[in-house]
Design a protein around this motif. Structure first.
Motif, PDB file in Angstrom:
ATOM      1  N   UNK A   1      44.790  56.741 -20.609  1.00  0.00           N
ATOM      2  CA  UNK A   1      43.891  55.662 -20.976  1.00  0.00           C
ATOM      3  C   UNK A   1      44.584  54.344 -20.640  1.00  0.00           C
ATOM      4  N   UNK A   2      43.973  53.557 -19.766  1.00  0.00           N
ATOM      5  CA  UNK A   2      44.607  52.333 -19.305  1.00  0.00           C
ATOM      6  C   UNK A   2      44.317  51.139 -20.211  1.00  0.00           C
ATOM      7  N   UNK A   3      43.413  51.310 -21.152  1.00  0.00           N
ATOM      8  CA  UNK A   3      43.063  50.195 -22.046  1.00  0.00           C
ATOM      9  C   UNK A   3      43.065  50.696 -23.480  1.00  0.00           C
ATOM     10  N   UNK A   4      43.560  49.924 -24.422  1.00  0.00           N
ATOM     11  CA  UNK A   4      44.113  48.571 -24.264  1.00  0.00           C
ATOM     12  C   UNK A   4      45.569  48.601 -23.806  1.00  0.00           C
ATOM     13  N   UNK A   5      46.056  47.498 -23.214  1.00  0.00           N
ATOM     14  CA  UNK A   5      47.458  47.438 -22.810  1.00  0.00           C
ATOM     15  C   UNK A   5      48.361  47.357 -24.040  1.00  0.00           C
ATOM     16  N   UNK A   6      49.581  47.803 -23.899  1.00  0.00           N
ATOM     17  CA  UNK A   6      50.529  47.749 -25.011  1.00  0.00           C
ATOM     18  C   UNK A   6      50.932  46.299 -25.288  1.00  0.00           C
ATOM     19  N   UNK A   7      51.490  46.095 -26.463  1.00  0.00           N
ATOM     20  CA  UNK A   7      51.954  44.751 -26.843  1.00  0.00           C
ATOM     21  C   UNK A   7      53.002  44.249 -25.858  1.00  0.00           C
TER      22      UNK A   7
ATOM     23  N   UNK B   1      42.234  38.838 -22.420  1.00  0.00           N
ATOM     24  CA  UNK B   1      42.190  40.085 -23.185  1.00  0.00           C
ATOM     25  C   UNK B   1      40.846  40.235 -23.901  1.00  0.00           C
ATOM     26  N   UNK B   2      40.384  39.151 -24.519  1.00  0.00           N
ATOM     27  CA  UNK B   2      39.112  39.198 -25.251  1.00  0.00           C
ATOM     28  C   UNK B   2      37.954  39.533 -24.317  1.00  0.00           C
ATOM     29  N   UNK B   3      37.941  38.926 -23.129  1.00  0.00           N
ATOM     30  CA  UNK B   3      36.879  39.184 -22.152  1.00  0.00           C
ATOM     31  C   UNK B   3      36.894  40.645 -21.700  1.00  0.00           C
ATOM     32  N   UNK B   4      38.096  41.136 -21.383  1.00  0.00           N
ATOM     33  CA  UNK B   4      38.222  42.518 -20.911  1.00  0.00           C
ATOM     34  C   UNK B   4      37.913  43.519 -22.019  1.00  0.00           C
ATOM     35  N   UNK B   5      38.333  43.204 -23.227  1.00  0.00           N
ATOM     36  CA  UNK B   5      38.104  44.107 -24.343  1.00  0.00           C
ATOM     37  C   UNK B   5      36.615  44.220 -24.663  1.00  0.00           C
ATOM     38  N   UNK B   6      35.927  43.110 -24.554  1.00  0.00           N
ATOM     39  CA  UNK B   6      34.483  43.119 -24.769  1.00  0.00           C
ATOM     40  C   UNK B   6      33.803  44.025 -23.739  1.00  0.00           C
ATOM     41  N   UNK B   7      34.294  43.945 -22.489  1.00  0.00           N
ATOM     42  CA  UNK B   7      33.746  44.815 -21.442  1.00  0.00           C
ATOM     43  C   UNK B   7      34.032  46.287 -21.748  1.00  0.00           C
ATOM     44  N   UNK B   8      35.251  46.560 -22.203  1.00  0.00           N
ATOM     45  CA  UNK B   8      35.650  47.943 -22.469  1.00  0.00           C
ATOM     46  C   UNK B   8      34.814  48.564 -23.592  1.00  0.00           C
ATOM     47  N   UNK B   9      34.477  47.764 -24.604  1.00  0.00           N
ATOM     48  CA  UNK B   9      33.720  48.281 -25.742  1.00  0.00           C
ATOM     49  C   UNK B   9      32.300  48.706 -25.341  1.00  0.00           C
TER      50      UNK B   9
END
Length: 537
Positions: free
Chosen positions: A16-22, A66-74
């Motif tokens: 799983x490539x998302x989310x990226x680690x800290x 990160x917020x933009x990409x995370x919204x896409x991932x959801x």
């Protein structure tokens, strides 16, 4: 039992490539901070951010991306996250470019439009058509420089050809503002002029600009030779604060290189020195090495396509040992050979800040390549670009290269084209870039006598890299079935695979007949699947 490539493919498909680690997010912030504080063509125009401001901006960029990409991932949680990673990378790049063009923020409540103010400091006539300038046109073009109280500190006369009449118009104008100038670009400004007229024009510009305190001087593309260098003597002799000097495509011969070394009084502040595409030779390189010995602050050195052989290469390598702040080194297309390559490896071991290394077409062979790879493995922790194309490197040398590559996690570009790596070397390199290397976006392994097994594994490894842009494996010996497998790997992103029009599926290789037949490719994979690349702790 799974073959090495099958096991790797299974791992790639299950990750799983998302989310990226800290730690990955922190790494991106560090890289953006570094980019925002590195001098470039943009920073000369818009200004350079302080480290504190860059770090603050980088954190904000990363959070927004990160917020933009995370919204896409959801919206597509069942995916592997690769599209979210691509959005993360693209959004970060877009926002970073906006910050670069914004420049440093205005302090102390200043309300002026900072970008406009910065643009007013740059006077640039290079954008027009490449043509001769006569006296009348010079009067018109240079009129803004006559305005009282103008704030121009940077001038660019590149791409326009000044004759004597135009130079005589420019002379009093430049004389009036020379004390405020910090950057002067006179590259390609005498094209098509006779030698006698060109030398007179250079003497005029040199005389009127002599005594100004420049940080940036570009005299490239003027076919200077020794006469031209000495025509600029008054200007060069008066420079004690130069940070960037460009003498590319200038006919810098042995005599001209000696003249440069003789005329420049101080290089203590020099950070960029570029001599690309000259006729320098060994003796000229020895003269340039004298400049390097006095350039302790140097960060960017280019001496590519300059006809330098073993003796000159060794001299440059020895002199570079004094340049311990070097970040970018470009020595491509010379005739160094093994001896100079080994000598250079001793210098590379001293460069902790090195991020880009261009060492293609130097006749290094395995011995020179191994020495350089071993040196880089122990130094340059932030290395981003490595080019060693056209050096007759075989699978033997690939082992050291693979170990070096495996130890670098900031790699963005790898070019090992036009060597003799074959499948064995290609698989070693593929395994090295298989783990980590999340920033990698370009790999060139063209013209290496690679067959089906090597091509397939390279494709399987890079295709899942977030933000990857191009794999070039053209000019190899990949079978038709191998081509089909590679194209299948890239079916959802065909633009990431370079052209294959020069591939020869019937390619012969008499040195190792065992690798000629497709039925032996799986045996080769099996032999190499457990090979481990040693990484730094």
């Amino acid at each position: 039992m799974e073959s090495g490539s099958q096991a790797l493919q299974h791992r790639l498909l299950s990750v799983k490539l998302w989310p990226p680690s800290y730690s990955t997010r922190l790494m991106l912030v560090e890289r953006m901070t570094k980019n925002l504080t590195t001098p470039s063509i943009f920073s000369r125009k818009y200004g350079l951010l302080s480290n504190e401001e860059a770090e603050e901006d980088a954190k904000k960029i990363e959070e927004l991306a990160f917020a933009t990409a995370d919204q896409h991932y959801k919206k597509e949680p069942d995916g592997d996250g690769s599209s979210a990673v691509q959005i993360y990378a693209k959004e970060s790049s877009r926002l970073m470019l906006e910050v670069i063009k914004r420049g440093p923020t205005v302090k102390d409540g200043e309300l002026a439009d900072k970008n406009t103010a910065l643009q007013e400091t740059v006077f640039d006539i290079s954008g027009g058509r490449r043509a001769f300038i006569d006296a009348e046109e010079a009067e018109d073009l240079l009129k803004p420089l006559r305005e009282p109280g103008n704030s121009y500190t940077k001038i660019c006369f590149s791409n326009r050809s000044f004759g004597l009449d135009a130079a005589n118009v420019a002379a009093p104008i430049l004389s009036a503002i020379k004390d405020q100038l910090t950057e002067v670009d006179l590259s390609d400004f005498i094209a098509g002029r006779s030698e006698s007229e060109a030398l007179e024009v250079m003497n005029i510009f040199s005389s009127v600009l002599g005594g100004c305190h420049l940080r940036y001087l570009n005299l490239s593309n003027n076919a200077l030779g020794e006469k031209g260098v000495r025509a600029f003597g008054a200007l060069l002799k008066s420079q004690n604060n130069l940070e960037e000097l460009y003498l590319m495509n200038d006919g810098i011969s042995e005599e001209a290189a000696r003249a440069v070394s003789e005329l420049i009084p101080s290089t203590e502040k020099l950070k960029v020195l570029q001599f690309h595409n000259n006729m320098t030779g060994d003796e000229g390189a020895i003269a340039i090495s004298e400049i390097l010995k006095r350039s302790h602050a140097l960060e960017d050195f280019r001496c590519s396509s300059t006809r330098v052989g073993a003796d000159g290469g060794v001299a440059l390598a020895e002199a570079l040992k004094t340049c311990t702040h070097l970040k970018k080194l470009d020595l491509r297309d010379n005739m160094f050979g093994v001896e100079a390559g080994v000598a250079l490896s001793e210098a590379l071991s001293l460069f902790a800040d090195l991020t880009e290394v261009y060492l293609s077409f130097l006749n290094l062979e395995d011995e020179g390549a191994e020495a350089l790879a071993n040196a880089l493995k122990e130094s340059a922790p932030s290395l981003e670009v490595l080019e060693m194309a056209g050096n007759d490197i075989t699978a033997k040398g690939a082992a050291s290269l693979a170990a070096c590559i495996a130890s670098k996690q900031f790699f963005t570009k790898l070019n090992l084209a036009e060597n003799e790596l074959k499948d064995e070397g290609a698989i070693l390199i593929a395994k090295a870039i298989g783990e980590g290397h999340g920033q990698l976006n370009e790999v060139d392994m063209s013209s290496n006598a690679i067959r089906r097994a090597g091509a397939r594994l390279l494709a399987q490894v890079v295709v899942k890299k977030p933000g990857f842009k191009l794999l070039n494996i053209n000019g190899n010996f990949i079978s038709d079935d191998g081509i089909d497998e590679v194209m299948e790997s890239f079916k959802s992103c065909p633009d990431m695979l370079g052209p294959l029009d020069e591939n020869d599926p019937e390619g012969e290789d008499d040195e190792d007949a065992e690798e000629e037949n497709a039925e032996n490719e799986s045996e080769l994979e099996s032999k190499l699947k457990d090979l481990k690349i040693k990484q730094e702790e």
